[in-house]
Design an enzyme around this catalytic site. Sequence first.
Site: not given
Lengths: 102, 484
Positions: B75, B150, B174
């Site tokens: 990420k 997210s 997330s």
Amino acid sequence: MSEQIAATQVEHIARLARLALTHEELTRYGEELGHILAYIEQLNEVNTEGVEPLAHPLAVHNVWRVDEPQPSLDAQQALQNSPATDGRYFLVPKVLEHYDAS
Amino acid sequence: MGPARQLRQQVISGECSAEEILNQTLEAVTRHNSRLHAFLRIDEAQARQQARQIDDRRGRGAALGLLAGVPIAIKDNICTRWGLTTCGSRILADYRSPFDAHVIERLLAADAVLVGKTNLDEFAMGSSTENSAFGPSRNPWNPDYVPGGSSGGSAAAVSAGLVPLALGSETGGSVRQPASFCNLTGLKPSYGRVSRYGLVAFGSSLDQIGPFATDVADLALLLQVIAGRDSRDSTSVELPVPDYVAELEQPLDRLRIGVAAEYFGDGLDSQVRNAVEQAIREYEKWGAEIVEVSIPHLRYAIACYYLVCTAEASSNLARFDGVHYGHRTAERGDIIQLYSRSRAEGFGAEVKRRIMLGTYALSSGYYDAYYLKTLKVRRLLKEDFDRAFARVDVLISPTSPVPPFRFGERLADPLAMYLADIYTAATNLAGICGISIPCGFTSQGLPIGLQLQAAAFNEARLLRIARAYQQHTSHHTRRPELPR
């Protein structure tokens, strides 16, 4: 259900947050924050008398390390992402003559 | 691409080289990434150098690590010394980290091959990737739907088979929510289990880095590599790291599963409810005792969460000031104007909204009424979980109250988007661990996730219980059909 937050107050918050918001943004965030805060107000239903606040899920407190110098970023690495430097320092506009504590 | 544990075996046995596996990954990325937008950037030179080095070391007879030759996606709010670390934000569009996050050092030491950085909602604030400054990612199961967020880019990358493993991060769901939306296994480790050093901070008392995999066995392998104490994050704990992989094989006896009615209330989609209730019946059939418990303060979790995370975010994001790094306004003015304009130009709408809310909650005159009140409710919520885990091993529930939604469906009303975190945010507030595993599909063929939560630092037992479900069911083995 929600009351809009007064425009002067939204401006005050934006100033504290260092965000130069447009008029449209100030109006929109005023409405949305009013909405979200009205939802958050339901926390007032909960009886919290005598309850200690929980800032952190772990029961750890001060964590110390030995007070010895350790390697850290050198100046060139620390400055490498700055939008303005003179090679040794971060450059900013003059601070003192415009100083305003608000 | 096979599971990570199998790729590792192939590399170690010499059946396949790390570079050949990398080439397969790069080919799959070329074929699918422009459509899915899972990766923001591929760092091919870096990945190829790592792969060749692993192959060289194997050739010289060196022992290889737990993730030998396994491609992994990261990420883009986790710092890497190479390439960029943008956090999905315009304000960090050109940011080059001078250091690696702790988890990156661990992955490199375990001989993983780091392929590239994945898309996310800006600064991890969102549930759909629609808040990324670089455009949303798409759900491989149906590109008209969000992959969740997210960590949606990481979820999409694993779900589409581009990589077998990925790292995401969690502040209020997330990892688990995108895992649920993309038919993956995703874990939020206990607060303190994984070092946050090098994870760009959002809500410091809530944030944890978490792994994605296609099943529990692969996930255990990745958790094994990243868990443990790091002196650079003083909230990472000293507790020994169990052998998660070996513990998966231990028998499960006297399994007690808690069901709390608060997780099955209004707003729960009926197809999600049916799938989760079916899973509960299956656990019962396999010998688990189902125990009714209660988390009375769960109904306040979203109010509590959005106050805590925005207060912490408003403080953490103060560092983006147009001076030390990141975007600087071209307009001339004094230092306050420089800060205020740089931030206004660099941050997107949701980030500004949360900074405003958090600043408000911490501002003079409101601190007691909002912030302190919230922290007291947070303690009551944590005590609810303590009481439940005195009686049961895990709590079972849906991960998300709704299946994947369409782009734009929830953007107009920020509160509606926040409510999607209703079943996941409390895990972070309480600092406990939680996992999402696949448990079925909607009539439109979209994945449904089952959440299991356990007491802090009980990951080993949590994983075993999740693995038991995957040994009896096959939902997690289904893969989306991708256009050729």
